[in-house]
Design a protein around this motif. Structure first.
Motif, mmCIF file in Angstrom:
data_model
loop_
_atom_site.group_PDB
_atom_site.id
_atom_site.type_symbol
_atom_site.label_atom_id
_atom_site.label_comp_id
_atom_site.label_asym_id
_atom_site.label_seq_id
_atom_site.Cartn_x
_atom_site.Cartn_y
_atom_site.Cartn_z
ATOM 1 N N UNK A 107 -11.614 -6.883 -17.259
ATOM 2 C CA UNK A 107 -11.288 -7.880 -16.070
ATOM 3 C C UNK A 107 -10.094 -7.151 -15.190
ATOM 4 N N UNK A 108 -9.872 -8.026 -13.975
ATOM 5 C CA UNK A 108 -8.712 -7.508 -13.069
ATOM 6 C C UNK A 108 -8.070 -8.729 -12.775
ATOM 7 N N UNK A 109 -6.593 -8.448 -12.165
ATOM 8 C CA UNK A 109 -5.937 -9.485 -11.655
ATOM 9 C C UNK A 109 -6.030 -9.477 -10.293
ATOM 10 N N UNK A 110 -6.415 -10.447 -9.555
ATOM 11 C CA UNK A 110 -6.619 -10.643 -8.114
ATOM 12 C C UNK A 110 -5.112 -11.264 -7.702
ATOM 13 N N UNK A 111 -4.349 -10.295 -6.969
ATOM 14 C CA UNK A 111 -3.074 -10.532 -6.633
ATOM 15 C C UNK A 111 -2.931 -11.836 -5.687
ATOM 16 N N UNK A 112 -2.232 -13.011 -5.726
ATOM 17 C CA UNK A 112 -1.952 -13.613 -4.588
ATOM 18 C C UNK A 112 -0.395 -13.352 -3.962
ATOM 19 N N UNK A 113 0.296 -12.622 -5.019
ATOM 20 C CA UNK A 113 1.556 -12.304 -4.628
ATOM 21 C C UNK A 113 2.108 -11.126 -5.242
ATOM 22 N N UNK A 114 2.535 -10.134 -4.407
ATOM 23 C CA UNK A 114 3.289 -9.101 -5.211
ATOM 24 C C UNK A 114 4.673 -8.810 -4.682
ATOM 25 N N UNK A 115 5.526 -8.959 -5.855
ATOM 26 C CA UNK A 115 7.057 -8.747 -5.533
ATOM 27 C C UNK A 115 7.417 -7.409 -6.053
ATOM 28 N N UNK A 116 8.420 -6.811 -5.278
ATOM 29 C CA UNK A 116 8.999 -5.511 -5.615
ATOM 30 C C UNK A 116 10.298 -5.995 -6.499
ATOM 31 N N UNK A 117 10.220 -5.704 -7.458
ATOM 32 C CA UNK A 117 11.533 -5.790 -8.542
ATOM 33 C C UNK A 117 12.321 -4.652 -8.283
ATOM 34 N N UNK A 118 11.982 -3.411 -8.296
ATOM 35 C CA UNK A 118 12.605 -2.301 -8.101
ATOM 36 C C UNK A 118 11.787 -1.126 -7.559
ATOM 37 N N UNK A 119 12.031 -0.662 -6.478
ATOM 38 C CA UNK A 119 11.192 0.041 -5.523
ATOM 39 C C UNK A 119 11.492 1.667 -6.477
ATOM 40 N N UNK A 120 10.591 2.752 -6.047
ATOM 41 C CA UNK A 120 10.793 3.971 -6.747
ATOM 42 C C UNK A 120 10.606 4.943 -5.614
ATOM 43 N N UNK A 174 9.555 8.644 -3.380
ATOM 44 C CA UNK A 174 8.207 9.550 -3.635
ATOM 45 C C UNK A 174 8.558 10.749 -4.496
ATOM 46 N N UNK A 175 9.672 11.261 -4.850
ATOM 47 C CA UNK A 175 9.741 12.167 -5.689
ATOM 48 C C UNK A 175 9.717 11.571 -7.431
ATOM 49 N N UNK A 176 9.308 10.678 -7.685
ATOM 50 C CA UNK A 176 9.090 10.389 -9.025
ATOM 51 C C UNK A 176 8.236 11.241 -9.750
ATOM 52 N N UNK A 177 8.543 11.768 -10.679
ATOM 53 C CA UNK A 177 8.194 13.044 -11.546
ATOM 54 C C UNK A 177 6.931 12.935 -12.020
ATOM 55 N N UNK A 178 6.626 11.461 -12.221
ATOM 56 C CA UNK A 178 5.102 11.227 -13.117
ATOM 57 C C UNK A 178 3.967 10.845 -12.167
ATOM 58 N N UNK A 179 3.509 11.751 -11.359
ATOM 59 C CA UNK A 179 2.528 11.625 -10.422
ATOM 60 C C UNK A 179 1.121 11.265 -11.318
ATOM 61 N N UNK A 180 0.205 10.726 -10.622
ATOM 62 C CA UNK A 180 -0.917 10.694 -11.501
ATOM 63 C C UNK A 180 -1.727 11.988 -11.591
ATOM 64 N N UNK A 224 0.888 -1.275 -0.021
ATOM 65 C CA UNK A 224 -0.194 -0.191 -0.188
ATOM 66 C C UNK A 224 0.756 1.232 -0.036
ATOM 67 N N UNK A 225 2.181 1.079 0.435
ATOM 68 C CA UNK A 225 2.759 2.190 0.415
ATOM 69 C C UNK A 225 3.816 2.337 -0.855
ATOM 70 N N UNK A 226 3.719 1.466 -1.761
ATOM 71 C CA UNK A 226 4.428 1.626 -2.925
ATOM 72 C C UNK A 226 4.247 2.716 -3.821
ATOM 73 N N UNK A 227 5.469 3.347 -3.870
ATOM 74 C CA UNK A 227 5.524 4.623 -4.835
ATOM 75 C C UNK A 227 5.274 4.373 -6.204
#
Ligand code: 4AD
Ligand code: MG
Length: 461
Positions: A87-100, A102-108, A63-66
């Motif tokens: 459709x949606x993907x109901x996650x069973x496992x979420x792995x962080x390959x590379x974190x980001x 909070x200053x990521x310039x492309x916010x929603x 939930x805190x993923x940037x």
């Protein structure tokens, strides 16, 4: 890993199954017990919707993923016929390959194109640039397919050359000399015998002259590669490095040349409409509201034709509304080109038979002795996207023209040979690829249709 494209194209095959997807986070929305991740892997215009629950060990961390982080999600594909996405993907496992961070310039939120130009390395992760560069890729493929289907040979012409095809002197020099310590000859000139090629060379402004030599062997050829112009034009349509497509056809005249250009443009349009419907709808909705209607109209109607002399007659009465008034003999500026194609013809138009003084040395002189067998293709919204001509195939006429312009015969020996050994009627044109992509997408600035633009004062990445 499966691709998001596969999931969208073959949803029923994947329904109820467990799949893994890798991609970059566009947004995360979390509540106390569950959350949504919008994940894009770039393979499909629409991103993937992921749902995850607090049954997962790392629920709080996810939930805190940037935004911008790279994730791999394993989950079950569930069709959602009543929702906005199929459709949606109901996650069973979420792995962080590379974190980001909070200053990521492309916010929603919606960013301006100007802002995104300051980060050409990240802008391909946005909707607009996903659409632009998917269409660019497809258009390039369509162009190869168009020429290959017709038996044209793809020729790789050199980027370093000793000639100036267009004679406009807009060249970037290529040298191995040390500019802070240039070797000089006794009479004080730059000593090019000390340079890599033993003579002054430059980046090519056009592959045409080399292309012509192959047309005199293979009949129909095309080039598709980068070209360079040191034009100090800071406009929305000029780049210092741009890609050009240059077909050359033997035993062909200016009419054949225009027919080829029109068929090619129509082919590219129909190819991208068929192969990038999501992207093209996006442009039509958010970038240029009349785009699809206009492109459909282009595919189903004939291009206009007008001679330069007729065009001047159409433009002259409106000189008071132009920044640069026109008269017979003046070069057409973008404002005149746009008037012709947007107001007079309201579709693409070929302007032909320009005065020889405003065109390049290689164009075929018309019987009137004043004009040449040239054609420019102008389109609404942009102006010139194609420049072409029938080539001067008569040795003496070409020699005379070169003398008039002060071109040295010894620099063009190979070119004159083509007129000596089996000269044949031939013609060709150059399509500016970026202007073509602008036309296909409705994007208004050349800086936004080439991945890493090179324009005046701008060579950042
Ligand atoms: O009209 P141009 O200069 O023609 C030639 O180079 C010929 N040798 C082509 C040929 O007959 N084989 O350039 C062709 C096209 C223009 O119509 C325009 O679309 C594009 O190349 N172009 C540029 N695009 C972006 N930035 C620039 N600085 C451009 N200059 C030309
Ligand atoms: Mg031109």
């Amino acid at each position: 890993l499966v691709t998001v494209r596969d999931l969208f194209k073959h949803t029923a095959d994947y329904a109820g199954k467990t799949v893994s997807v890798g991609g970059w986070v566009r947004s995360v929305r979390a509540s106390k017990t569950f959350g949504f991740i919008v994940l894009s892997d770039g393979t499909f215009f629409q991103p993937l919707q992921v749902v995850y629950h607090d049954t997962m060990d790392n629920f709080a961390a996810i939930s805190k993923t940037n935004v911008g982080a790279a994730l791999i999600v394993r989950g079950t594909l569930v069709e959602t016929p009543d929702a906005r996405q199929p459709f949606e993907l109901q996650a069973e496992e979420v792995t962080v390959e590379g974190a980001s961070t909070p200053d990521y310039p492309l916010q929603k939120k919606r960013h301006t194109l100007e802002y995104l130009r300051t980060m050409t390395h990240l802008r391909p992760r946005t909707n607009t640039f996903q659409a632009v560069f998917r269409v660019r890729s497809l258009a390039a493929y369509a162009i190869h397919q168009f020429f290959q289907e017709r038996g044209f040979v793809y020729v790789h012409t050199p980027l370093i050359t000793g000639s100036d095809c267009e004679g406009a002197g807009e060249m970037f020099q290529v040298t191995t000399l040390d500019l802070n310590n240039v070797p000089l000859t006794e009479d004080g000139k730059v000593d090019y015998t000390k340079d890599f090629f033993n003579k002054p060379t430059n980046l090519t402004v056009s592959g045409q002259l080399n292309g012509e030599t192959y047309a005199m062997a293979f009949r129909n050829i095309y080039t598709f590669g980068p070209t360079f112009r040191a034009e100090n034009s800071n406009t929305t349509r000029h780049a210092a490095e741009f890609w050009m497509i240059e077909p050359e056809i033997a035993f062909a005249d200016l009419s054949d040349d225009m027919r080829l250009a029109e068929d090619m443009i129509k082919y590219i349009i129909s190819y991208v409409l068929e192969n990038a419907p999501e992207e093209m709808n996006f442009f039509n909705q958010f970038v240029d509201k009349g785009l699809l209607e206009r492109l459909h109209h282009v595919m189903t109607s004939d291009f206009g034709h007008v001679t330069y002399t007729e065009a001047i007659a159409l433009l002259e009465p409106h000189n008071d509304q132009f920044e640069y008034p026109v008269h017979w003999g003046s070069d057409l500026q973008t404002e005149h080109e746009r008037y012709l194609t947007e107001v007079v013809f309201q579709r693409p138009v070929f302007v032909t038979d320009y005065p020889k003084e405003i065109k390049a040395f290689y164009m075929k002189l018309n019987p009137d002795g004043k004009t040449v067998a040239a054609m420019d293709c102008l389109v609404p919204g942009i102006g010139e996207i194609i420049g072409g001509s029938q080539r001067e195939d008569d040795l003496e006429t070409l020699r005379n023209r070169m003398h008039e312009l002060g071109l040295k015969e010894e620099d063009y020996g190979f070119y004159l040979d083509l007129r000596k050994y089996g000269s044949a009627r031939h013609a060709g044109f150059g399509l500016g690829f970026e202007r073509c992509v602008m036309y296909l997408t409705g994007m208004g600035n050349i800086r936004d249709v080439i991945p890493f633009p090179r324009t005046v004062n701008n060579c950042d990445l």
